[in-house]
Scaffold this motif. Structure first.
Motif, PDB file in Angstrom:
ATOM      1  N   VAL A  43     -20.407  14.083  44.497  1.00 51.04           N
ATOM      2  CA  VAL A  43     -18.951  13.965  44.307  1.00 51.04           C
ATOM      3  C   VAL A  43     -18.428  13.009  45.375  1.00 51.04           C
ATOM      4  O   VAL A  43     -18.852  13.161  46.610  1.00 51.04           O
ATOM      5  N   GLN A  65     -13.822  14.810  47.291  1.00 49.18           N
ATOM      6  CA  GLN A  65     -14.528  16.274  47.745  1.00 49.18           C
ATOM      7  C   GLN A  65     -13.404  17.025  48.081  1.00 49.18           C
ATOM      8  O   GLN A  65     -12.255  16.882  48.804  1.00 49.18           O
ATOM      9  N   THR A  66     -13.477  18.281  47.679  1.00 49.07           N
ATOM     10  CA  THR A  66     -12.607  19.559  48.231  1.00 49.07           C
ATOM     11  C   THR A  66     -13.173  19.949  49.819  1.00 49.07           C
ATOM     12  O   THR A  66     -14.177  19.506  49.952  1.00 49.07           O
ATOM     13  N   TYR A  69     -16.277  21.823  49.349  1.00 48.31           N
ATOM     14  CA  TYR A  69     -17.395  20.920  49.102  1.00 48.31           C
ATOM     15  C   TYR A  69     -18.098  20.187  50.245  1.00 48.31           C
ATOM     16  O   TYR A  69     -19.310  20.103  50.490  1.00 48.31           O
ATOM     17  N   THR A  74     -17.343  27.210  45.301  1.00 46.37           N
ATOM     18  CA  THR A  74     -17.217  25.958  45.533  1.00 46.37           C
ATOM     19  C   THR A  74     -17.080  25.040  44.495  1.00 46.37           C
ATOM     20  O   THR A  74     -16.279  24.079  44.491  1.00 46.37           O
ATOM     21  N   MET A  75     -18.013  24.999  43.714  1.00 46.62           N
ATOM     22  CA  MET A  75     -18.133  24.067  42.439  1.00 46.62           C
ATOM     23  C   MET A  75     -17.000  24.414  41.483  1.00 46.62           C
ATOM     24  O   MET A  75     -16.729  23.328  41.103  1.00 46.62           O
ATOM     25  N   GLN A 127     -14.420  22.583  43.142  1.00 47.24           N
ATOM     26  CA  GLN A 127     -14.426  21.067  42.929  1.00 47.24           C
ATOM     27  C   GLN A 127     -14.149  20.501  41.752  1.00 47.24           C
ATOM     28  O   GLN A 127     -13.402  19.569  41.386  1.00 47.24           O
ATOM     29  N   TYR A 128     -14.854  21.123  40.616  1.00 46.72           N
ATOM     30  CA  TYR A 128     -14.333  20.623  39.219  1.00 46.72           C
ATOM     31  C   TYR A 128     -12.948  20.822  39.008  1.00 46.72           C
ATOM     32  O   TYR A 128     -12.222  19.613  38.364  1.00 46.72           O
ATOM     33  N   HIS A 151     -10.517  20.387  41.130  1.00 51.69           N
ATOM     34  CA  HIS A 151      -9.943  19.333  41.824  1.00 51.69           C
ATOM     35  C   HIS A 151     -10.032  17.975  41.311  1.00 51.69           C
ATOM     36  O   HIS A 151      -9.188  17.024  41.353  1.00 51.69           O
ATOM     37  N   LEU A 152     -11.076  17.768  40.734  1.00 57.49           N
ATOM     38  CA  LEU A 152     -11.622  16.591  40.200  1.00 57.49           C
ATOM     39  C   LEU A 152     -10.532  16.239  38.806  1.00 57.49           C
ATOM     40  O   LEU A 152     -10.026  15.109  38.480  1.00 57.49           O
TER      41      LEU A 152
END
Length: 294
Positions: free
Chosen positions: A132, A137-138, A141, A198-199, A202-203, A205-206
């Motif tokens: 990413v 990135q968070t 992540y 975490t993932m 992250q998704y 956040h995207l």
């Protein structure tokens, strides 16, 4: 008086004390100049306000040892320290003025030239096939990424790298707005770092970043056949003077590309890559689907 031993070739072997002094001098020489300057100013403001290091440190959220390291230029000041010091010491904005340069000096030398260009950008287009993008990135992540770094980073280095990465992300929303385009390989989205939570974060956040007016996120699915990004990741930047640069890195080594012919090739590939990726709407739906799988 210490008498140095002699090698077979007759040259003196440095005593342990001599070696220690040499190492200390090297560490001091390695200190970024802006860290040293910041530390001297902080010490000056502290003394003018009548504080000892022991008295001031808890007011800034630091230990006395950490504060001493900042004053000696051996440790970079973080933004919360600067904000607290400005408030407690009435520094008049002087330390705040230096903070951006302090942060810049934390970056690996190979990356600084690119970040200076990035800070002047009116547009930034990047393709990331394996991870990413750093700007998206968070914290969780990024921390998982740096905790897995080889060679192993110490805890302080991990925290510094995470802080640097999150600080750089301010460019996404600060004015004047920069036009961002991110093309991300599906492999980067499926490579799990930090675990399912975490993932999932992250998704999400995207998806949130993709709703910003100046940010476009597209995904290149696995199995889509030949595409223009198979030669590796890269970034295209156009500065406020409308000069274009390319950038790519591998194995912690980066290169800024200024040759017009090579930059033109990057631009051609990126345009082709965007046409081969899912469009923005389909990419958002794809990422949302990944989030639902966790």
């Amino acid at each position: 008086m210490t008498v140095a031993n002699r090698r077979k070739d007759g040259r003196a072997v440095p005593s342990p004390r001599t070696v220690d002094v040499a190492h200390q001098r090297k560490r001091e020489d390695d200190r970024p100049g802006v860290w040293v300057a910041y530390g001297k100013l902080l010490r000056k403001f502290r003394k003018a306000a009548g504080y000892s290091q022991e008295a001031l440190a808890p007011l800034l959220g630091y230990s006395p040892e950490q504060l001493a390291s900042v004053e000696q230029g051996r440790r970079a000041a973080k933004a919360p320290l600067t904000e607290a010091a400005e408030r407690v010491l009435n520094a008049g904005g002087v330390l705040t003025t230096l903070q951006e340069d302090v942060d810049l000096a934390k970056l690996p030398p190979f990356f600084r030239d690119f970040v200076l260009l990035e800070m002047e950008a009116v547009s930034r287009f990047g393709y990331d096939p394996l991870l990413v993008p750093g700007l998206l990135q968070t914290e969780a992540y990024a921390r998982a990424l740096f905790e897995g770094h080889v060679p192993v980073l110490g805890e302080e280095a991990v925290e510094d790298n995470v802080n640097i990465r999150l600080t750089r992300q301010k460019i996404l929303t600060r004015g004047p707005l920069v036009d961002f385009s991110f093309v991300i390989g599906e492999a980067a989205l499926r490579q799990e770092l930090g675990g399912p939570d975490t993932m999932r974060g992250q998704y999400r956040h995207l998806m949130a970043m993709g709703k910003l007016r100046n940010v476009a996120i597209q995904v290149v699915p696995i199995g889509s056949g030949f595409h223009a990004g198979l030669t590796g990741g890269f970034v295209l930047v156009e500065t406020s003077e409308h000069r274009q640069y390319g950038y790519f890195e591998s194995q912690d080594i980066g290169h800024v590309v200024s040759d017009a012919k090579h930059v033109s090739t990057f631009a051609l590939r990126y345009g082709k890559l965007r046409s081969q990726a899912l469009n923005v709407e389909d990419s958002a739906a794809f990422i949302e689907q990944l989030a639902g799988e966790r």
